[in-house]
Design a protein around this motif. Structure first.
Motif, short mmCIF file in Angstrom:
data_model
loop_
_atom_site.label_atom_id
_atom_site.label_comp_id
_atom_site.label_asym_id
_atom_site.label_seq_id
_atom_site.Cartn_x
_atom_site.Cartn_y
_atom_site.Cartn_z
N ALA A 32 -7.06 -12.50 24.77
CA ALA A 32 -6.31 -13.41 25.64
C ALA A 32 -5.30 -14.23 24.84
O ALA A 32 -4.15 -14.40 25.26
N LEU A 33 -5.74 -14.70 23.66
CA LEU A 33 -4.83 -15.49 22.81
C LEU A 33 -3.68 -14.63 22.30
O LEU A 33 -2.51 -15.05 22.32
N ILE A 34 -4.00 -13.41 21.84
CA ILE A 34 -2.95 -12.50 21.36
C ILE A 34 -1.97 -12.20 22.47
O ILE A 34 -0.74 -12.20 22.28
N TYR A 35 -2.49 -11.96 23.69
CA TYR A 35 -1.64 -11.63 24.83
C TYR A 35 -0.73 -12.80 25.20
O TYR A 35 0.48 -12.63 25.42
N LEU A 36 -1.30 -14.01 25.23
CA LEU A 36 -0.51 -15.19 25.61
C LEU A 36 0.53 -15.52 24.54
O LEU A 36 1.71 -15.74 24.85
N VAL A 37 0.08 -15.56 23.28
CA VAL A 37 1.01 -15.88 22.19
C VAL A 37 2.05 -14.78 22.05
O VAL A 37 3.26 -15.04 21.90
N VAL A 70 7.27 -12.19 22.04
CA VAL A 70 7.93 -10.89 22.20
C VAL A 70 9.08 -10.96 23.20
O VAL A 70 10.19 -10.48 22.92
N HIS A 71 8.82 -11.57 24.35
CA HIS A 71 9.85 -11.60 25.39
C HIS A 71 11.11 -12.34 24.94
O HIS A 71 12.22 -11.80 25.03
N PRO A 72 11.01 -13.59 24.41
CA PRO A 72 12.22 -14.27 23.92
C PRO A 72 12.91 -13.53 22.78
O PRO A 72 14.14 -13.54 22.66
N LEU A 73 12.09 -12.87 21.93
CA LEU A 73 12.66 -12.13 20.79
C LEU A 73 13.54 -10.99 21.28
O LEU A 73 14.68 -10.82 20.81
N PHE A 74 13.04 -10.22 22.23
CA PHE A 74 13.83 -9.12 22.80
C PHE A 74 15.05 -9.65 23.53
O PHE A 74 16.13 -9.08 23.45
N PHE A 130 17.07 -2.67 18.36
CA PHE A 130 16.08 -2.53 19.43
C PHE A 130 14.88 -1.74 18.93
O PHE A 130 13.73 -2.10 19.20
N MET A 131 15.12 -0.65 18.19
CA MET A 131 14.02 0.13 17.65
C MET A 131 13.20 -0.67 16.64
O MET A 131 11.96 -0.60 16.60
N ALA A 132 13.89 -1.48 15.83
CA ALA A 132 13.19 -2.33 14.86
C ALA A 132 12.27 -3.33 15.58
O ALA A 132 11.14 -3.58 15.13
N LEU A 133 12.73 -3.87 16.70
CA LEU A 133 11.91 -4.81 17.48
C LEU A 133 10.68 -4.11 18.08
O LEU A 133 9.60 -4.70 18.13
N ILE A 134 10.85 -2.87 18.53
CA ILE A 134 9.72 -2.12 19.07
C ILE A 134 8.66 -1.90 18.00
O ILE A 134 7.46 -2.13 18.21
N LEU A 135 9.11 -1.47 16.81
CA LEU A 135 8.17 -1.23 15.70
C LEU A 135 7.52 -2.53 15.25
O LEU A 135 6.32 -2.57 14.97
N LEU A 136 8.33 -3.62 15.18
CA LEU A 136 7.79 -4.92 14.78
C LEU A 136 6.71 -5.39 15.76
O LEU A 136 5.65 -5.89 15.35
N SER A 137 6.97 -5.23 17.06
CA SER A 137 5.99 -5.64 18.07
C SER A 137 4.71 -4.82 17.95
O SER A 137 3.60 -5.37 17.98
N THR A 138 4.86 -3.50 17.79
CA THR A 138 3.68 -2.63 17.73
C THR A 138 2.83 -2.93 16.51
O THR A 138 1.62 -3.19 16.63
N PHE A 139 3.45 -2.91 15.32
CA PHE A 139 2.68 -3.13 14.10
C PHE A 139 2.25 -4.59 13.94
O PHE A 139 1.16 -4.87 13.42
N GLY A 140 3.09 -5.51 14.41
CA GLY A 140 2.75 -6.93 14.30
C GLY A 140 1.53 -7.28 15.13
O GLY A 140 0.59 -7.92 14.64
N ILE A 141 1.52 -6.86 16.40
CA ILE A 141 0.37 -7.17 17.27
C ILE A 141 -0.85 -6.37 16.84
O ILE A 141 -1.99 -6.86 16.93
N ALA A 142 -0.66 -5.13 16.34
CA ALA A 142 -1.79 -4.36 15.81
C ALA A 142 -2.42 -5.08 14.62
O ALA A 142 -3.65 -5.12 14.48
N SER A 143 -1.58 -5.69 13.76
CA SER A 143 -2.09 -6.44 12.60
C SER A 143 -2.84 -7.68 13.05
O SER A 143 -3.89 -8.03 12.49
#
Length: 589
Positions: A214-219, A224-228, A240-253
């Motif tokens: 819940a915290l990860i989703y809210l934060v 993510v939304h303002p960043l995009f 745009f591709m860099a942001l997709i990769l950043l979001s995926t690996f960042g939230i996975a981390s």
């Protein structure tokens, strides 16, 4: 020497790209399911396939993957991107639109299958409660990738069967989240002594994991939304591709730091982007890599499958696959029938969804790492799941044949029971499709004392209305023998109100071929569909978008002070212009 190791796994990456470059177009040309093709390639070129011979035949060391550890990093990437793409498909709006099927039929299927399969593992294999629970849950899931590709190839994704299967698969994809959390909880409490302690530790760990998600989703949503939004206005694809990769690996981390799996974090990243206005742009960016990344995942899965186990334990594997399909089919068929599908389509759905899913390879791997499952048993179960995937196209064909025969038998029985009533159906208006539009038409006809007879493919709806005395029968109005039973050649009008474009087109062609003089009225989805129906032989076509817009325009014009008769004249002229454009050769609507 240091220069030589600057780029690790270069040989493995080049070999995978070479195989993918050959396999993807070849499988498409041969119309072979890509998932099964990559699984087979992974098994053939992996350490349990030709890789076994790499030490004896040196050239094979360059053409195979002799060591599974060398592709572990590639496998992890494949898992992350598979979970991200699945999360991207699971938008809240889509789930809510199909909530009855997703949360009703989907939840019932997962829970009942998990109980049956888990009980069978506990009783027949003598496994612990934890292992039985994990295997029951993970084997209750089906393969989204294989099933959706089969439905797409058959062009049945928009049919009631396709929509029902897709809804159940969406719930299964969602179920991966609690399953992964549960494995982490059970793994943390494994060996702590006593089932009560394990249960308490599992509950506490799941509560902690739910809070972390819940915290990860809210934060993540606030970042993510303002960043995009901030960077998307530059309209640079590389950004745009860099942001997709950043979001995926960042939230996975972040997920990994919270004690959860990285795969779960990648799923959350997909869910976050699915709720933004950038969802479709992200899908377009990922689309060119989708097949490649999915191929990467399934090829690494195939590398972990040892085909020699088929020789060592053929009876065990055959029984495991058969029991898996039969137990799941025994649950899915009644669930689909209760959801509104006919028995024929329910049996077809049961065999279509009877295999194990791709998540089994991820979850069983985690369960083995957490020492919840014996590696030998885990390996055999993964091989059984892989074999069930290879059998899916055959099972789907068998299911389709059973479904057709069962539906035909049900129609014939229904027609025999109603033959006396239908024998008196001369001179009645025939309504094909008894949804909202068909029922409204029937209501107006009944109010004017005009007799009608209706047909509908939804068996549940037919049963409910027929019990109330409504003259509606189960059947497909495109079947000539059915229409002849109701003397369609003498009907003052045949009205097609079904909202599925392909079904309407099939019905128009079939009716016009058998009854060339019939007055055939058809509802169309839009103007393009209207022209196609008109060319196919419909006498009159009414697009639902046209009439809605004309009525809305009439209300607006009257509100602006125009006289009602003037407004009626304007609307009639617009309708006449549409009809003329529709009937004019080569005209545009």
């Amino acid at each position: 020497m240091q220069e030589q190791h600057a780029f690790p796994f270069l040989r493995e990456i080049l070999l995978f790209l070479s195989l993918a470059g050959i396999l993807i177009p070849l499988l498409q040309r041969l119309r072979i399911n890509q998932v099964l093709g990559f699984l087979a390639a992974g098994t053939l070129f992996g350490p349990f396939g030709l890789g076994r011979l790499a030490q004896d035949v040196p050239v094979l060391a360059w053409l195979t993957f002799p060591n599974n550890e060398d592709v572990a990093m590639l496998a992890e990437l494949g898992v992350l991107f598979l979970m991200f793409m699945i999360g991207l498909e699971l938008s809240a709006a889509r789930l809510w639109a199909m909530r009855r099927w997703v949360f009703g039929a989907g939840s019932a299927q997962v829970v009942l299958c998990a109980l049956l399969i888990g009980g069978a593992v506990w009783l027949l294999l003598g496994q612990t409660m934890e292992a039985s629970l994990v295997l029951g849950l993970v084997l209750s899931l089906s393969s989204t990738a294989v099933v959706m590709q089969l439905l797409s190839e058959r062009q049945t994704t928009g049919t009631p069967l396709g929509q029902a299967a897709f809804a159940v698969l969406m719930l299964q994809d969602l179920a991966v989240v609690p399953i992964l959390i549960l494995i982490g909880a059970l793994g943390g409490g494994h060996g702590s002594g006593g089932s009560d302690n394990v249960a308490v530790i599992a509950v506490l760990a799941m509560a902690k994991a739910a809070l972390a998600i819940a915290l990860i989703y809210l934060v993540g949503g606030r970042v993510v939304h303002p960043l995009f939004r901030a960077f998307a206005r530059h309209r640079q694809p590389d950004v745009f591709m860099a942001l997709i990769l950043l979001s995926t690996f960042g939230i996975a981390s972040l997920s990994q730091m919270a004690g959860l799996s990285m795969a779960l974090g990648a799923l959350i990243a997909g869910l976050l982007l699915a709720e933004t206005e950038f969802k479709h742009e992200v899908e377009l960016m990922v689309e060119p890599f989708k097949g490649l990344l999915m191929g990467l995942f399934f090829m690494t899965v195939g590398m972990g499958m040892d085909p020699l186990q088929i020789v060592h334990a053929p009876l065990w594997l055959a029984c495991a696959v058969a029991l898996l399909v039969l137990l799941k089919a025994a649950v899915i068929a009644p669930v689909m029938r209760l959801g509104g599908l006919s028995w024929g389509r329910a049996f077809e759905a049961a065999l279509l969804l009877g295999q194990g899913g791709e998540f089994a390879f991820i979850v069983i791997g985690y369960a083995i790492s957490a020492r919840l499952l014996d590696p030998g048993l885990g390996g055999r179960v993964m091989l059984a799941v892989g074999l069930s995937l290879f059998l899916t196209p055959l099972l789907a064909r068998i299911g389709r044949g059973i479904g057709e025969r069962a539906d035909n038998a049900a129609r014939d029985q229904e027609m025999q029971q109603a033959q006396g009533e239908l024998g008196d159906a001369r001179g009645r208006v025939v309504i094909a499709g008894f949804g909202r539009v068909g029922q409204q038409l029937a209501k107006l006809l009944a109010s004017q004392g005009i007799p009608y007879v209706a047909f509908e493919n939804d068996a549940k709806l037919v049963s409910q209305l027929h019990a109330k005395g409504v003259p509606v029968y189960f059947g497909n109005a495109s079947r000539p023998e059915l229409l002849r039973r109701v003397h369609a050649d003498e009907a003052p009008a045949i009205v097609l109100t079904m909202d599925h474009p392909a079904s309407a087109m099939q019905a128009v062609r079939g009716i016009r071929r058998e009854f060339p003089n019939a007055r055939l009225f058809a509802r169309s989805r839009d103007e393009k569909h209207a022209r196609a129906l008109k060319l196919a032989g419909a006498s009159v076509v009414v697009p639902e978008t046209l009439e809605a817009s004309l009525q809305l325009s009439a209300f607006v014009l009257e509100a602006m002070g125009l006289d009602e008769r003037v407004v009626d004249g304007i609307v009639d002229r617009e309708r006449d212009q549409f009809v003329q454009a529709l009937t004019a050769p080569g005209g545009t609507v």
